[in-house]
Design a protein around this motif. Structure first.
Motif, mmCIF file in Angstrom:
data_model
loop_
_atom_site.group_PDB
_atom_site.id
_atom_site.type_symbol
_atom_site.label_atom_id
_atom_site.label_comp_id
_atom_site.label_asym_id
_atom_site.label_seq_id
_atom_site.Cartn_x
_atom_site.Cartn_y
_atom_site.Cartn_z
ATOM 1 N N GLU A 49 -22.502 -46.094 -2.602
ATOM 2 C CA GLU A 49 -22.458 -45.113 -3.686
ATOM 3 C C GLU A 49 -22.844 -43.728 -3.181
ATOM 4 O O GLU A 49 -22.228 -42.716 -3.550
ATOM 5 C CB GLU A 49 -23.383 -45.541 -4.819
ATOM 6 C CG GLU A 49 -23.384 -44.584 -6.004
ATOM 7 C CD GLU A 49 -24.289 -45.040 -7.129
ATOM 8 O OE1 GLU A 49 -24.629 -44.193 -7.973
ATOM 9 O OE2 GLU A 49 -24.657 -46.230 -7.150
ATOM 10 N N MET A 50 -23.852 -43.661 -2.322
ATOM 11 C CA MET A 50 -24.294 -42.362 -1.799
ATOM 12 C C MET A 50 -23.219 -41.723 -0.933
ATOM 13 O O MET A 50 -22.995 -40.516 -0.993
ATOM 14 C CB MET A 50 -25.590 -42.543 -1.004
ATOM 15 C CG MET A 50 -26.799 -42.883 -1.865
ATOM 16 S SD MET A 50 -28.327 -42.985 -0.903
ATOM 17 C CE MET A 50 -28.009 -44.464 0.089
ATOM 18 N N ASP A 53 -20.540 -40.367 -3.190
ATOM 19 C CA ASP A 53 -21.014 -39.166 -3.868
ATOM 20 C C ASP A 53 -20.977 -37.960 -2.931
ATOM 21 O O ASP A 53 -20.535 -36.869 -3.327
ATOM 22 C CB ASP A 53 -22.440 -39.387 -4.374
ATOM 23 C CG ASP A 53 -22.963 -38.191 -5.138
ATOM 24 O OD1 ASP A 53 -22.427 -37.882 -6.210
ATOM 25 O OD2 ASP A 53 -23.919 -37.552 -4.647
ATOM 26 N N ARG A 54 -21.405 -38.137 -1.678
ATOM 27 C CA ARG A 54 -21.354 -37.035 -0.707
ATOM 28 C C ARG A 54 -19.924 -36.589 -0.460
ATOM 29 O O ARG A 54 -19.629 -35.395 -0.412
ATOM 30 C CB ARG A 54 -22.005 -37.473 0.609
ATOM 31 C CG ARG A 54 -23.516 -37.464 0.621
ATOM 32 C CD ARG A 54 -24.058 -37.552 2.044
ATOM 33 N NE ARG A 54 -23.650 -38.801 2.691
ATOM 34 C CZ ARG A 54 -24.361 -39.915 2.663
ATOM 35 N NH1 ARG A 54 -25.535 -39.950 2.011
ATOM 36 N NH2 ARG A 54 -23.940 -41.011 3.279
ATOM 37 N N SER A 57 -18.479 -34.774 -3.554
ATOM 38 C CA SER A 57 -19.110 -33.456 -3.699
ATOM 39 C C SER A 57 -18.529 -32.467 -2.701
ATOM 40 O O SER A 57 -18.306 -31.289 -3.020
ATOM 41 C CB SER A 57 -20.628 -33.572 -3.509
ATOM 42 O OG SER A 57 -21.215 -34.375 -4.504
#
Length: 456
Positions: A49-50, A53-54, A57
Motif C-alpha cells: 500500500e505504501m 501511495d508513493r 503521489s
C-alpha cells in the motif's frame, strides 16, 4: 458481507442462462484493439500500500492543476469561483447522506431542495418545467432526442455542426441501439454559424433539431430562425447549453423558440473535479411534460392544508413497467443539483447577470490581447466568455508548448475533431471571473514566444 467466489460450475450455469459460452463473449462489442490479452504491460502484479501511495503521489505531482497556472480552458467544463458556503452546506449530514426521496413523509427536505432546483432551472432555461436533474449534459442531450421521437413519432434528428463533439458522440453511440437517424453537420472555422445548413436539412421526417447555444466555437446561433423552420415541418428544437453562466447575458433559449432545453450545470456550484460527477439540466414546454425523462418534484398540501412536497412524476423504469418508462436513468445528480441550487440562490438573477458581464469583459480583454499577436486572429464576431482563435500552427502543438511553460492556454479543436485538418489551427479559449490581467498578459506573452518565427 462475505466474498464468495463463483465455482466453475456456477459460472457455467450463469453463462448458460444468458446464452453465451464464455465470459469473453460478453465483451464482443468492445473493439479487439481496445482489449488486452493479459495483465497491463509493465504493471507489477502486486505492491505494498505504501509503495502504491508513493507511486500515485509522484504521478499526481506531474499534473498542472487549474488553480496553479493561468487557465483558459472551457469546451464544456468551466472554472468559476465557488463560494465557500456551497461546500459547507452540501456537506451537512442531512444533505450529504440523503439518498432518494421515495417516501415523502421522511424526505420533505430532499424533495423541497429538488423542487427549488427545478424552479431555478426552469427560469434559467426559459422553460415551463424542469426535471430533478440528469447525469450530465451529454446524456441529457440524448434523452431529449428520444423524447422528441416519442412526441413526433419520427426517428430523424438534425444536429448542428456547432454541437459539442462529445455530445454528438454520445448521441451516435446510443442511436446504434435505437435505430435513430442522425444528420450531423460539419463544423467549420467560420465566424458564421451553420444555421442555413441546419434549416436546409429539416424535412417532414425530422423529429428534432439540436443546436448548441452558444455553440462549440463560442458563436451564438439564430435560434428563432431555426425554430420557425422546425415548426413549419412539425419538428422540435432542442437547445443545448454547456455554459449556463452565459444565460445571464443572452436570452434564455426557451423564450426564443426552443421546445426542449438541456445542458450541463457544472459551472454553477460544481468544481471541475477531474471530469465529474457533473449535473445534467433538462427543461421543456409544459405540453410535453409527460414525455419528459427523469423525475419531477411538486408542491401540494396535506389533509390539514399544510404545504408539502411530493414526487409528482417518476417515469423511470425503476418505478414503473420498463415498457412504459421514458428513461433508464435511475437517479438524479442530487448533491451536484444542491450545489447548483445553493450557488444560484447566492447569486440571484441580478448576480448571475453581473457574473456573466464580468466573464464577457474578461473574454474581451483576452481576445484583444491575443489578436494583437502576429499571425493570430479571433474568429468570432460575438461571444460571451468563450471564443475561438485561429493560429498559424497546429493548435495541439502550441497548447503542449504553452503547458510546458506553465500556461493552460485553451482547448485545441484538433483534439475534439481528430483528423479534421480544417480545424487543426483552431483554439477554443475561455475566460471567467477568475481570469486576471496578469493571467491574460502571461498567456499573450507566452503565446508570442511559442509562435515566434512562425510566418504570420
Amino acid at each position: 458481507m462475505r466474498y464468495l467466489p463463483l465455482t466453475p460450475a456456477e459460472r457455467a450455469d450463469m453463462l448458460g442462462v444468458i446464452g453465451v459460452d464464455t465470459v469473453d463473449a460478453l465483451f464482443e462489442d468492445v473493439p479487439a484493439a481496445a482489449r488486452l490479452p493479459g495483465p497491463v504491460p509493465g504493471l507489477p502484479m502486486h505492491a505494498s500500500e505504501m509503495a502504491v501511495d508513493r507511486h500515485m503521489s509522484a504521478l499526481a505531482t506531474k499534473n498542472l492543476s487549474a488553480g496553479a497556472a493561468p487557465f483558459f480552458l472551457g469546451a464544456g467544463a468551466y472554472r468559476h469561483h465557488i463560494p465557500a458556503s456551497v461546500d459547507h452546506l452540501i456537506q451537512r449530514g442531512e444533505f450529504l447522506t440523503a439518498y432518494t426521496p421515495y417516501q415523502p413523509e421522511i424526505a420533505q427536505g430532499t424533495l423541497q431542495v429538488l423542487f427549488e432546483f427545478q424552479t431555478q432551472v426552469a427560469r434559467l432555461l426559459g422553460t415551463d418545467v424542469a426535471n430533478a436533474s440528469m447525469y450530465d449534459g451529454s446524456t441529457g442531450c440524448w434523452e431529449a432526442v428520444v423524447m422528441a421521437g416519442r412526441v413526433t413519432r419520427r426517428k430523424k434528428a438534425v444536429i448542428s455542426g456547432g454541437l459539442h463533439a462529445h455530445y454528438v458522440a454520445t448521441c451516435q453511440t446510443m442511436a446504434k441501439f435505437t435505430g435513430d437517424e442522425l444528420v450531423v453537420g460539419t463544423p467549420a472555422l467560420s465566424a458564421d454559424t451553420d444555421d442555413e445548413e441546419v434549416i436546409a436539412a429539416i424535412d417532414g421526417q425530422t423529429s428534432c433539431v439540436i443546436v448548441q447555444y452558444p455553440d462549440m466555437l463560442g458563436r451564438i446561433p439564430d435560434l428563432e430562425a431555426i425554430a420557425a423552420a422546425a415548426q413549419a415541418h412539425g419538428a422540435l428544437v432542442i437547445a443545448v447549453v454547456t455554459e449556463p453562466v452565459a444565460l445571464g447575458l443572452i436570452e434564455a433559449p426557451g423564450h426564443i423558440g426552443a421546445d426542449i432545453v438541456v445542458g450541463e450545470g457544472q459551472s454553477i456550484g460544481v468544481g471541475l473535479n477531474f471530469g465529474g460527477p457533473y449535473l445534467g439540466l433538462f427543461g421543456c414546454r409544459e405540453k410535453y411534460l409527460r414525455q419528459m425523462p427523469g423525475r419531477l418534484c411538486g408542491q401540494t398540501v396535506d389533509a390539514e392544508g399544510r404545504r408539502g412536497y411530493v414526487l409528482t412524476l417518476s417515469t423511470r423504469e425503476q418505478h414503473i413497467r420498463r415498457e412504459k418508462a421514458t428513461s433508464n436513468i435511475c437517479t438524479n445528480s442530487g448533491l451536484c443539483a444542491l450545489a447548483f441550487s445553493i450557488h444560484m440562490t447566492l447569486l440571484g438573477g441580478e448576480g448571475l447577470a453581473k457574473l456573466a458581464r464580468i466573464n464577457h469583459q474578461a473574454a474581451r480583454r483576452t481576445a484583444d490581447a491575443l489578436a494583437a499577436i502576429p499571425g493570430v486572429s479571433v474568429l468570432n464576431d460575438a461571444y460571451v466568455n468563450e471564443f475561438t482563435v485561429v493560429l498559424p500552427r497546429e493548435a495541439r502543438e502550441v497548447v503542449r508548448e504553452l503547458a510546458d511553460r506553465g500556461v493552460l492556454g485553451g482547448v485545441p479543436l484538433g483534439r475534439l475533431y481528430p483528423g479534421n485538418d480544417a480545424l487543426a489551427k483552431g483554439l477554443l479559449v475561455c475566460a471567467s471571473e477568475l481570469t486576471t490581467d496578469a493571467d491574460i498578459e502571461a498567456f499573450a506573452s507566452t503565446l508570442s514566444e511559442v509562435l515566434e518565427g512562425v510566418p504570420a
